[in-house]
Design a protein around this motif. Structure first.
Motif, PDB file in Angstrom:
ATOM      1  N   UNK A 164      22.388  64.727 -50.747  1.00  0.00           N
ATOM      2  CA  UNK A 164      21.611  64.953 -49.736  1.00  0.00           C
ATOM      3  C   UNK A 164      20.890  63.984 -48.598  1.00  0.00           C
ATOM      4  N   UNK A 165      19.498  65.028 -49.057  1.00  0.00           N
ATOM      5  CA  UNK A 165      18.783  64.882 -48.276  1.00  0.00           C
ATOM      6  C   UNK A 165      18.101  63.055 -48.804  1.00  0.00           C
ATOM      7  N   UNK A 166      18.889  62.738 -49.604  1.00  0.00           N
ATOM      8  CA  UNK A 166      19.104  60.698 -49.826  1.00  0.00           C
ATOM      9  C   UNK A 166      17.312  60.409 -50.025  1.00  0.00           C
ATOM     10  N   UNK A 167      16.720  61.895 -51.441  1.00  0.00           N
ATOM     11  CA  UNK A 167      15.444  61.293 -51.104  1.00  0.00           C
ATOM     12  C   UNK A 167      15.282  60.665 -53.317  1.00  0.00           C
ATOM     13  N   UNK A 168      14.056  60.556 -53.780  1.00  0.00           N
ATOM     14  CA  UNK A 168      14.239  60.261 -55.493  1.00  0.00           C
ATOM     15  C   UNK A 168      12.907  61.335 -55.795  1.00  0.00           C
ATOM     16  N   UNK A 169      12.383  61.901 -55.254  1.00  0.00           N
ATOM     17  CA  UNK A 169      11.455  62.973 -55.975  1.00  0.00           C
ATOM     18  C   UNK A 169      11.171  63.621 -54.360  1.00  0.00           C
ATOM     19  N   UNK A 170      12.000  64.727 -55.068  1.00  0.00           N
ATOM     20  CA  UNK A 170      11.307  66.373 -53.958  1.00  0.00           C
ATOM     21  C   UNK A 170       9.735  67.153 -55.148  1.00  0.00           C
ATOM     22  N   UNK A 171       8.522  66.368 -53.883  1.00  0.00           N
ATOM     23  CA  UNK A 171       7.386  67.385 -55.465  1.00  0.00           C
ATOM     24  C   UNK A 171       6.874  68.269 -54.214  1.00  0.00           C
ATOM     25  N   UNK A 172       6.849  69.394 -54.921  1.00  0.00           N
ATOM     26  CA  UNK A 172       6.597  70.768 -54.282  1.00  0.00           C
ATOM     27  C   UNK A 172       5.077  70.985 -54.969  1.00  0.00           C
ATOM     28  N   UNK A 173       4.208  71.513 -54.141  1.00  0.00           N
ATOM     29  CA  UNK A 173       2.657  71.813 -53.931  1.00  0.00           C
ATOM     30  C   UNK A 173       2.711  73.314 -54.223  1.00  0.00           C
ATOM     31  N   UNK A 174       2.264  74.064 -54.965  1.00  0.00           N
ATOM     32  CA  UNK A 174       2.350  74.967 -55.384  1.00  0.00           C
ATOM     33  C   UNK A 174       0.301  75.792 -55.023  1.00  0.00           C
ATOM     34  N   UNK A 175       0.142  75.548 -54.092  1.00  0.00           N
ATOM     35  CA  UNK A 175      -1.119  76.631 -53.734  1.00  0.00           C
ATOM     36  C   UNK A 175      -1.639  78.142 -53.972  1.00  0.00           C
ATOM     37  N   UNK A 176      -3.079  78.626 -54.124  1.00  0.00           N
ATOM     38  CA  UNK A 176      -3.128  80.017 -54.385  1.00  0.00           C
ATOM     39  C   UNK A 176      -2.252  80.403 -54.975  1.00  0.00           C
ATOM     40  N   UNK A 177      -1.617  80.128 -56.269  1.00  0.00           N
ATOM     41  CA  UNK A 177      -0.635  80.941 -56.976  1.00  0.00           C
ATOM     42  C   UNK A 177      -1.415  82.125 -57.835  1.00  0.00           C
ATOM     43  N   UNK A 178      -2.572  81.878 -58.204  1.00  0.00           N
ATOM     44  CA  UNK A 178      -3.710  82.735 -58.685  1.00  0.00           C
ATOM     45  C   UNK A 178      -4.076  84.123 -58.107  1.00  0.00           C
ATOM     46  N   UNK A 179      -4.303  83.536 -56.872  1.00  0.00           N
ATOM     47  CA  UNK A 179      -5.024  84.984 -55.202  1.00  0.00           C
ATOM     48  C   UNK A 179      -3.575  85.632 -55.758  1.00  0.00           C
ATOM     49  N   UNK A 180      -2.113  86.119 -56.128  1.00  0.00           N
ATOM     50  CA  UNK A 180      -0.960  86.399 -55.842  1.00  0.00           C
ATOM     51  C   UNK A 180      -1.006  88.097 -56.484  1.00  0.00           C
ATOM     52  N   UNK A 181      -0.820  88.798 -56.456  1.00  0.00           N
ATOM     53  CA  UNK A 181      -1.014  89.475 -57.368  1.00  0.00           C
ATOM     54  C   UNK A 181       0.245  89.303 -58.890  1.00  0.00           C
ATOM     55  N   UNK A 182      -0.245  89.868 -59.846  1.00  0.00           N
ATOM     56  CA  UNK A 182       0.509  89.114 -61.041  1.00  0.00           C
ATOM     57  C   UNK A 182       2.045  89.407 -60.424  1.00  0.00           C
ATOM     58  N   UNK A 183       2.719  90.397 -59.958  1.00  0.00           N
ATOM     59  CA  UNK A 183       4.153  90.004 -59.594  1.00  0.00           C
ATOM     60  C   UNK A 183       4.784  89.067 -59.369  1.00  0.00           C
ATOM     61  N   UNK A 184       4.318  88.410 -57.591  1.00  0.00           N
ATOM     62  CA  UNK A 184       4.619  87.600 -57.253  1.00  0.00           C
ATOM     63  C   UNK A 184       4.033  86.287 -57.634  1.00  0.00           C
ATOM     64  N   UNK A 185       3.333  86.138 -58.797  1.00  0.00           N
ATOM     65  CA  UNK A 185       2.850  84.549 -59.968  1.00  0.00           C
ATOM     66  C   UNK A 185       3.903  84.573 -60.300  1.00  0.00           C
ATOM     67  N   UNK A 186       4.488  85.813 -61.092  1.00  0.00           N
ATOM     68  CA  UNK A 186       5.428  85.913 -62.045  1.00  0.00           C
ATOM     69  C   UNK A 186       6.681  85.544 -61.532  1.00  0.00           C
ATOM     70  N   UNK A 187       6.813  85.542 -59.935  1.00  0.00           N
ATOM     71  CA  UNK A 187       8.108  85.731 -59.815  1.00  0.00           C
ATOM     72  C   UNK A 187       8.355  84.415 -59.271  1.00  0.00           C
ATOM     73  N   UNK A 188       7.246  83.657 -58.562  1.00  0.00           N
ATOM     74  CA  UNK A 188       7.257  82.175 -58.126  1.00  0.00           C
ATOM     75  C   UNK A 188       7.115  81.222 -59.353  1.00  0.00           C
TER      76      UNK A 188
END
Length: 642
Positions: free
Chosen positions: A196-220
Motif C-alpha cells: 500500500x505504501x507503493x515502495x520497492x524497499x523498506x530499509x530499517x536502520x536499528x541503532x544503539x541496540x548494544x546499549x539496551x538491556x538484554x531483554x530489550x535487545x532480544x525483543x527487538x
C-alpha cells in the motif's frame, strides 16, 4: 573548541566505503528479506555509517528508510510494538497518504494493540494449541483491574471503558487465532502495508541496540525475525557483537556454553544477521588523517571550500593508506596555497599523536575525540587561569599520552615534577636514548625483548624498559628542560598536587640535601619533621623516584641516606622503603642494600618484610657481594645506613 561526539555525515575516516557497500548489498538483494549487521566497538563510528546509509537512499523514491533507536524507548514501551509503530508512522509520513495505506496501517496497528494488551497481561494472549486467552493473560487482566480500582485516584469513564474494552477484545475477538496463525497473519498484513505504501524497499536502520538491556535487545531482534522479516524489508543493525552475545547469554541463562566451534550466543546472532560488516580500528595513517581533519575542523568552517578541499585530500590519502603518511604539506600547499597557522597546528599535533593514539586508543574514533576534547578543555583552563602562555599544547599533549595510556609511569613523573618542575626519570631516559642514537651501530647491544638498541645506561626498571615508554620519550618535544608544574596543575583532575602554604623552593632545597651527604640529609630532616605527614610523604616519593632512576646501583645511590632519615621521622615510611628496596633489580645491587637497616626499621611489619627480603638475597648466587651481605655477619657494620 570541543568536538561534538555525535554521528555525522562528514566522513573523516572513510566510512562511506562501508555505507556504500551496504547500500549495494541491499539493492542487489532485490525483493528478498535481508538483515545486515554493522559491527564495531562503542565509538567505532557505527551510527555515522547508518547516517551515511540514509543519505545513500535519500534520492531513491522507491525506497523508504526508517531509523529506530531502541535505547530511546528503554523501559518505556514493549520493544516489539515500538519498532512496528515506528515503521508505520514513518511510512505514513513519507508516502502519499492514500486510503489504501491508511486502511492497511489501521489493520496492522490493531494487531499491535492486541500485542500490547497481551504484553501487559503477562504474555501473548493466544495459546499455541487452543487459540483462547491463556490463564496467565486472564490473571494479568484481573491484576490490571485490581490495580485500577485500588489506585486511590478518581476513576474516569475512559479508564473503565478502556479496561473493559481490553478484556472484551481479548475474550471475544472473532479473529482470535493460534500463535503460528497470528504470526503468519501479522506478516501478511505487514506485506500488505508495504504494498500500500507503493515502495520497492523498506530499509530499517536499528541503532544503539548494544546499549539496551538484554531483554530489550532480544525483543527487538526477535520482532524483526518473527514479525517483520518479509519480502521487501531490509534491516541494518548497528551493534557491538560482544554486547549482543552477552544479551543472549543473559536472556537465555540455561543455554549450553557452546555448540561445535561456536557458542550458542554466536550462533543465535549469526542466525539473525545474514550479512555482517565489521568496522576495523584506525591504523596509523588513518589516525593521522583523522586527527588533522578533527583539529582543522575545530578552527575552520566545516562547510567552507578550504575544509572541503582538505577533506577530499584526506579521503584520497585514505584510499591507499599503505602508500603514504597521510596529509602531505606539499599537496596541501599545492591545493590551498599557504598553510594557515590553524592548519599548521593540526599537522604538527597529528604528527605527534598519531602513533601513540593509534596504539593506545586502539584506533577508536570516539577515544581519539575524547583525548582531543580533554586537551582543548585543559588549554581553556590554562587560559582562564592566566597561565596560557606557560602551557605549550604539544608538551601538554605528550604528558596526556602518558597519563592516559601509562598511568604508573605518569604518576612517577608527577611525583618527581611536583616540587622542582623537572623529572629525573624523563631526563635520564631522554639522555640515554640520545646517546643511543649517537653511538656507532656496531657498539650497540643486540636487540632484546626490552627494545632495540637498549644500552646499560638505562637501569633495569620495568617502566623504563617498556617499549611504549621508550617510544613515548622519542615523541617531540623533549621534556627534560621543561617546567612541568603548569601542565600538572591544569591536569589535576583527581588529586591536588600543590597544597596551600607549600613552599616549593624550600622543599626542593631539602630534597637536594636528602639526596646528598649524610650531614646534609640529617640537617634537612630536622626541618622536614615540622611538616604535615602528607607533605613528608610527598618528599619521600620524590626521593624514592630518584633512587629508582639511578643508573649505578653497585654503590649506594644518592637519596638512600635521606630515606633513612625520613624513616626515623615517620615510621609509616619504613615499610614503603623496604618495598622500594625489593623493587630494585637485585642483580645490580651492591652490598649496601642489605646493611644498616636493622637499626632504622622499628616497625614490626617493616622488620618482617626486611627479614624476608634479606632471606631471598642470601640465596642469590648471581650476585655474590649482595648474597654475602644479606646472609653473613657483616650486615650491621656499614657506615651510615650500610
Amino acid at each position: 573548541m570541543i568536538i561534538p561526539d555525535n554521528e555525522t555525515a562528514i566522513d573523516m575516516i572513510y566510512s562511506e566505503a562501508v555505507s556504500a557497500t551496504v547500500a549495494k548489498v541491499i539493492r542487489d538483494s532485490g525483493n528478498e528479506p535481508l538483515t545486515v549487521g554493522v559491527h564495531g566497538d562503542w565509538g567505532a563510528g557505527k551510527s555515522s555509517v547508518l547516517l551515511m546509509l540514509e543519505d545513500a537512499f535519500s534520492e531513491d523514491d522507491r525506497t523508504s528508510v526508517v531509523r529506530f533507536n531502541g535505547w530511546l524507548f528503554q523501559g518505556l514501551e514493549d520493544a516489539k510494538t515500538v519498532i512496528i509503530e515506528t515503521i508505520v508512522e514513518q511510512l505514513l509520513r513519507d508516502r502519499a497518504f492514500t486510503t489504501k495505506l491508511k486502511d492497511a496501517s489501521k489493520k496492522l496497528l490493531k494487531r499491535v494493540d492486541l500485542m500490547k494488551v497481551a504484553s501487559k497481561a503477562g504474555g501473548l494472549a493466544l495459546t499455541g494449541l487452543t487459540g483462547i486467552p491463556s490463564p496467565d493473560m486472564l490473571g494479568g487482566l484481573m491484576e490490571q483491574g485490581k490495580k485500577l480500582l485500588a489506585g486511590g485516584e478518581e476513576l474516569t469513564v475512559g479508564d473503565m471503558t478502556g479496561y473493559v474494552k481490553n478484556v472484551t477484545d481479548c475474550l471475544n475477538d472473532p479473529e482470535a487465532e493460534t500463535l503460528p496463525a497470528h504470526i503468519h497473519a501479522f506478516r501478511v498484513e505487514f506485506e500488505e502495508l508495504l504494498a500500500a505504501a507503493d515502495i520497492d524497499r523498506l530499509v530499517v536502520v536499528v541503532d544503539d541496540l548494544d546499549r539496551c538491556l538484554p531483554a530489550t535487545a532480544i525483543e527487538t531482534l526477535e520482532a524483526i525475525r518473527l514479525f517483520l522479516f518479509v519480502p521487501g524489508a531490509a534491516f541494518v543493525i548497528a551493534a557491538d557483537e560482544g554486547m549482543i552475545e552477552y544479551a543472549v547469554r543473559s536472556h537465555f541463562p540455561d543455554l549450553p556454553l557452546s555448540s561445535g566451534p561456536s557458542t550458542y550466543a554466536r550462533n543465535y546472532l549469526e542466525k539473525l544477521i545474514q550479512v555482517p560488516f565489521r568496522l576495523p580500528p584506525l591504523g596509523y595513517v588513518e589516525t593521522k588523517v583523522y586527527l588533522t581533519l578533527l583539529v582543522a575542523g575545530s578552527s575552520l568552517d566545516t562547510g567552507s571550500a578550504p575544509f572541503d578541499t582538505l577533506l577530499n585530500l584526506g579521503r584520497e590519502a585514505l584510499r591507499r593508506p599503505w602508500d603514504g603518511n597521510g596529509l602531505s604539506r606539499g599537496v596541501i600547499e599545492e591545493r590551498l596555497g599557504a598553510v594557515s597557522a590553524e592548519l599548521e597546528n593540526a599537522l604538527i599535533l597529528a604528527d605527534q599523536l598519531a602513533l601513540p593514539l593509534a596504539e593506545g586508543a586502539q584506533g577508536n574514533p570516539r577515544q581519539i575525540k575524547r583525548f582531543l576534547n580533554t586537551l582543548n578543555l585543559r588549554l581553556a583552563i590554562a587560559d582562564a587561569r592566566g597561565i596560557g602562555d606557560d602551557v605549550n599544547p604539544a608538551v601538554l599533549a605528550k604528558l596526556m599520552l602518558a597519563e592516559r595510556f601509562k598511568a604508573d609511569f605518569f604518576e612517577r613523573l608527577e611525583v618527581e615534577a611536583a616540587v622542582s618542575g623537572s623529572s629525573i626519570t624523563v631526563a635520564t631516559l631522554e639522555e640515554a636514548l640520545r646517546k643511543d642514537d649517537e653511538e656507532p651501530e656496531k657498539s650497540k647491544k643486540p636487540a632484546t625483548a626490552k627494545g632495540r638498541g637498549q644500552t646499560e645506561r638505562l637501569p633495569e626498571d620495568d617502566l623504563l624498559a617498556s617499549e611504549w615508554v621508550r617510544r613515548w620519550a622519542l615523541v617531540a618535544p623533549a621534556l627534560a628542560d621543561e617546567d612541568l608544574r603548569p601542565y600538572l596543575f591544569v591536569s589535576r583532575d583527581r588529586k591536588a598536587l600543590f597544597t596551600a602554604g607549600t613552599n616549593l623552593a624550600l622543599k626542593e632545597d631539602w630534597i637536594e640535601k636528602l639526596c646528598g651527604s649524610t650531614l646534609g640529609a640529617r640537617a634537612a630532616a630536622v626541618e622536614i619533621a615540622k611538616l604535615t605527614p602528607g607533605e613528608i610523604e610527598q618528599i619521600f616519593d620524590v626521593v624514592a623516584a630518584r633512587i629508582r632512576a639511578a643508573t649505578d646501583l653497585k654503590k649506594r645511590p644518592g637519596g638512600i641516606e635521606g630515606l633513612a632519615e625520613l624513616c626515623k621521622i615517620s615510621a609509616n615510611l619504613q615499610t614503603p622503603t623496604v618495598r622500594l628496596l625489593a623493587d630494585l633489580p637485585s642483580g645490580q645491587l651492591g652490598p649496601w642494600a642489605a646493611t644498616g637497616w636493622d637499626k632504622i626499621f622499628t616497625g614490626a611489619e617493616a622488620k618482617r618484610e626486611l627479614a624476608k627480603l634479606k632471606e631471598g638475597w642470601a640465596k642469590l648466587d648471581e650476585n655474590k657481594p649482595l648474597q654475602l651481605a644479606a646472609g653473613g655477619g657483616r650486615s650491621g657494620r656499614g657506615k651510615g645506613t650500610g
